[in-house]
Design a protein around this motif. Structure first.
Motif, PDB file in Angstrom:
ATOM      1  N   TYR A   1      10.358 -16.384  -3.565  1.00  8.88           N
ATOM      2  CA  TYR A   1      10.748 -17.234  -4.696  1.00  8.88           C
ATOM      3  C   TYR A   1      10.875 -18.673  -4.217  1.00  8.88           C
ATOM      4  O   TYR A   1      11.159 -18.944  -3.058  1.00  8.88           O
ATOM      5  CB  TYR A   1      12.091 -16.748  -5.267  1.00  8.88           C
ATOM      6  CG  TYR A   1      12.047 -15.277  -5.597  1.00  8.88           C
ATOM      7  CD1 TYR A   1      11.636 -14.843  -6.840  1.00  8.88           C
ATOM      8  CD2 TYR A   1      12.383 -14.316  -4.643  1.00  8.88           C
ATOM      9  CE1 TYR A   1      11.559 -13.491  -7.146  1.00  8.88           C
ATOM     10  CE2 TYR A   1      12.314 -12.962  -4.927  1.00  8.88           C
ATOM     11  CZ  TYR A   1      11.910 -12.557  -6.184  1.00  8.88           C
ATOM     12  OH  TYR A   1      11.826 -11.221  -6.478  1.00  8.88           O
ATOM     13  N   ARG A   2      10.659 -19.572  -5.149  1.00  9.03           N
ATOM     14  CA  ARG A   2      10.775 -21.004  -4.840  1.00  9.03           C
ATOM     15  C   ARG A   2      11.367 -21.687  -6.052  1.00  9.03           C
ATOM     16  O   ARG A   2      10.907 -21.495  -7.189  1.00  9.03           O
ATOM     17  CB  ARG A   2       9.400 -21.592  -4.515  1.00  9.03           C
ATOM     18  CG  ARG A   2       9.451 -23.012  -3.997  1.00  9.03           C
ATOM     19  CD  ARG A   2       8.108 -23.488  -3.470  1.00  9.03           C
ATOM     20  NE  ARG A   2       7.046 -23.446  -4.446  1.00  9.03           N
ATOM     21  CZ  ARG A   2       6.796 -24.397  -5.343  1.00  9.03           C
ATOM     22  NH1 ARG A   2       7.547 -25.480  -5.365  1.00  9.03           N
ATOM     23  NH2 ARG A   2       5.808 -24.290  -6.173  1.00  9.03           N
ATOM     24  N   PHE A   3      12.433 -22.475  -5.833  1.00  9.33           N
ATOM     25  CA  PHE A   3      13.022 -23.226  -6.936  1.00  9.33           C
ATOM     26  C   PHE A   3      12.066 -24.298  -7.422  1.00  9.33           C
ATOM     27  O   PHE A   3      11.328 -24.873  -6.652  1.00  9.33           O
ATOM     28  CB  PHE A   3      14.337 -23.903  -6.514  1.00  9.33           C
ATOM     29  CG  PHE A   3      15.524 -23.000  -6.583  1.00  9.33           C
ATOM     30  CD1 PHE A   3      15.986 -22.536  -7.819  1.00  9.33           C
ATOM     31  CD2 PHE A   3      16.204 -22.615  -5.456  1.00  9.33           C
ATOM     32  CE1 PHE A   3      17.086 -21.713  -7.900  1.00  9.33           C
ATOM     33  CE2 PHE A   3      17.298 -21.802  -5.522  1.00  9.33           C
ATOM     34  CZ  PHE A   3      17.737 -21.343  -6.749  1.00  9.33           C
ATOM     35  N   LYS A   4      12.126 -24.560  -8.711  1.00  7.88           N
ATOM     36  CA  LYS A   4      11.345 -25.657  -9.278  1.00  7.88           C
ATOM     37  C   LYS A   4      12.015 -26.974  -8.892  1.00  7.88           C
ATOM     38  O   LYS A   4      13.232 -27.051  -8.766  1.00  7.88           O
ATOM     39  CB  LYS A   4      11.292 -25.567 -10.809  1.00  7.88           C
ATOM     40  CG  LYS A   4      10.478 -24.424 -11.323  1.00  7.88           C
ATOM     41  CD  LYS A   4      10.454 -24.463 -12.837  1.00  7.88           C
ATOM     42  CE  LYS A   4       9.538 -23.408 -13.398  1.00  7.88           C
ATOM     43  NZ  LYS A   4       9.482 -23.473 -14.862  1.00  7.88           N
ATOM     44  N   SER A   5      11.217 -27.990  -8.740  1.00  8.96           N
ATOM     45  CA  SER A   5      11.796 -29.320  -8.541  1.00  8.96           C
ATOM     46  C   SER A   5      12.335 -29.809  -9.874  1.00  8.96           C
ATOM     47  O   SER A   5      11.982 -29.291 -10.938  1.00  8.96           O
ATOM     48  CB  SER A   5      10.740 -30.282  -8.002  1.00  8.96           C
ATOM     49  OG  SER A   5       9.734 -30.485  -8.972  1.00  8.96           O
TER      50      SER A   5
ATOM     51  N   LEU B   1      18.864 -21.875  -0.509  1.00  7.61           N
ATOM     52  CA  LEU B   1      17.699 -22.764  -0.461  1.00  7.61           C
ATOM     53  C   LEU B   1      17.003 -22.695   0.893  1.00  7.61           C
ATOM     54  O   LEU B   1      15.778 -22.760   0.969  1.00  7.61           O
ATOM     55  CB  LEU B   1      18.109 -24.208  -0.754  1.00  7.61           C
ATOM     56  CG  LEU B   1      18.233 -24.585  -2.216  1.00  7.61           C
ATOM     57  CD1 LEU B   1      18.631 -26.044  -2.350  1.00  7.61           C
ATOM     58  CD2 LEU B   1      16.973 -24.318  -2.987  1.00  7.61           C
TER      59      LEU B   1
ATOM     60  N   TYR C   1      24.602 -22.218  -2.223  1.00  5.20           N
ATOM     61  CA  TYR C   1      23.334 -22.688  -2.783  1.00  5.20           C
ATOM     62  C   TYR C   1      22.441 -23.247  -1.676  1.00  5.20           C
ATOM     63  O   TYR C   1      21.255 -22.942  -1.605  1.00  5.20           O
ATOM     64  CB  TYR C   1      23.613 -23.747  -3.854  1.00  5.20           C
ATOM     65  CG  TYR C   1      22.383 -24.346  -4.471  1.00  5.20           C
ATOM     66  CD1 TYR C   1      21.615 -23.631  -5.373  1.00  5.20           C
ATOM     67  CD2 TYR C   1      21.981 -25.648  -4.154  1.00  5.20           C
ATOM     68  CE1 TYR C   1      20.486 -24.184  -5.948  1.00  5.20           C
ATOM     69  CE2 TYR C   1      20.855 -26.202  -4.722  1.00  5.20           C
ATOM     70  CZ  TYR C   1      20.115 -25.469  -5.621  1.00  5.20           C
ATOM     71  OH  TYR C   1      18.997 -26.016  -6.176  1.00  5.20           O
TER      72      TYR C   1
ATOM     73  N   LEU D   1      13.922 -21.586 -13.987  1.00  2.00           N
ATOM     74  CA  LEU D   1      14.403 -22.427 -12.893  1.00  2.00           C
ATOM     75  C   LEU D   1      13.659 -22.226 -11.576  1.00  2.00           C
ATOM     76  O   LEU D   1      13.896 -22.966 -10.626  1.00  2.00           O
ATOM     77  CB  LEU D   1      15.900 -22.169 -12.651  1.00  2.00           C
ATOM     78  CG  LEU D   1      16.814 -22.506 -13.825  1.00  2.00           C
ATOM     79  CD1 LEU D   1      18.246 -22.082 -13.531  1.00  2.00           C
ATOM     80  CD2 LEU D   1      16.759 -23.979 -14.162  1.00  2.00           C
ATOM     81  N   TYR D   2      12.803 -21.230 -11.512  1.00  3.46           N
ATOM     82  CA  TYR D   2      12.140 -20.941 -10.246  1.00  3.46           C
ATOM     83  C   TYR D   2      10.764 -20.338 -10.475  1.00  3.46           C
ATOM     84  O   TYR D   2      10.424 -19.941 -11.587  1.00  3.46           O
ATOM     85  CB  TYR D   2      13.006 -19.994  -9.389  1.00  3.46           C
ATOM     86  CG  TYR D   2      13.180 -18.621  -9.998  1.00  3.46           C
ATOM     87  CD1 TYR D   2      12.342 -17.566  -9.659  1.00  3.46           C
ATOM     88  CD2 TYR D   2      14.196 -18.369 -10.920  1.00  3.46           C
ATOM     89  CE1 TYR D   2      12.498 -16.317 -10.219  1.00  3.46           C
ATOM     90  CE2 TYR D   2      14.354 -17.128 -11.487  1.00  3.46           C
ATOM     91  CZ  TYR D   2      13.507 -16.096 -11.126  1.00  3.46           C
ATOM     92  OH  TYR D   2      13.652 -14.858 -11.687  1.00  3.46           O
TER      93      TYR D   2
END
Length: 196
Positions: free
Chosen positions: A187-191, A88, A84, A128-129
């Motif tokens: 892509y970018r994960f959400k906070s 990231l 993970y 989630l992203y």
């Protein structure tokens, strides 16, 4: 002796056969009443307790299996945490998005491609992203476009190329000039504050 002559008050004077018959009938009657009122409810309780014991044994076996698998699960969890973190690191943070766009542009220019368009498209929100599409339109030879695609795949950040549209524009000598319209996506994960 006739049965009609027997009186309940004189039961002690009855013949042995008649007394034995009354004792047997009374014993059977008491046994049936005792079984009905005392043993049947206890049997239901016993059946319930046997089922409960079986359920508890199953739970103990399941818990024992879970406990025995705990070290393996912890190892897998540690491995997933490392993966993970690795993923990231491959996803750009907000401040790196402009650099990513510049990197894509530099890769295209270094491969001799001409950009007609390179711009961010509206972000697509998932649970989630975020999906961050970049609309690209460029021209060059087949080899230049292939080298561009290969270098995009080697970027340190995750970038996928989707929705290809490849058209022939013209032919110069042995080279065919192509136009490529493609959507590059990162892509970018959400906070944690954005999820929910």
């Amino acid at each position: 002796m006739n049965l009609n002559e027997l009186e309940l008050d004189d039961i002690a004077d009855w013949p042995i056969g008649a007394q034995s018959l009354v004792i047997i009938i009374m014993s059977i009657l008491l046994s049936v009443v005792g079984y009905w009122y005392f043993l049947i409810p206890k049997q239901h309780d016993l059946d319930r307790l046997i089922r409960q014991e079986s359920d508890l044994r199953t739970q103990v076996v399941q818990r024992a299996n879970q406990v025995s698998a705990l070290p393996i699960v912890r190892t897998q969890l540690d491995e997933l945490s490392l993966r993970y973190e690795s993923v990231l690191k491959q996803l750009p943070v907000e401040s790196e998005l402009a650099n990513l766009l510049a990197d894509i542009n530099d890769i295209g220019v270094s491969n001799g491609l001409e950009f007609q368009r390179i711009e961010w498209a509206p972000r697509i929100e998932h649970k989630l992203y975020y999906e961050l599409p970049i609309q690209l339109k460029l021209t060059g030879t087949y080899e230049q476009i292939g080298a561009f695609s290969a270098q995009i795949a080697k970027l340190s950040r995750i970038v996928t190329l989707n929705d290809f549209k490849l058209n022939v524009i013209k032919q110069v000598d042995d080279n065919v000039i192509l136009s490529l319209s493609v959507s590059a996506r990162t892509y970018r994960f959400k906070s944690m504050g954005d999820i929910g």
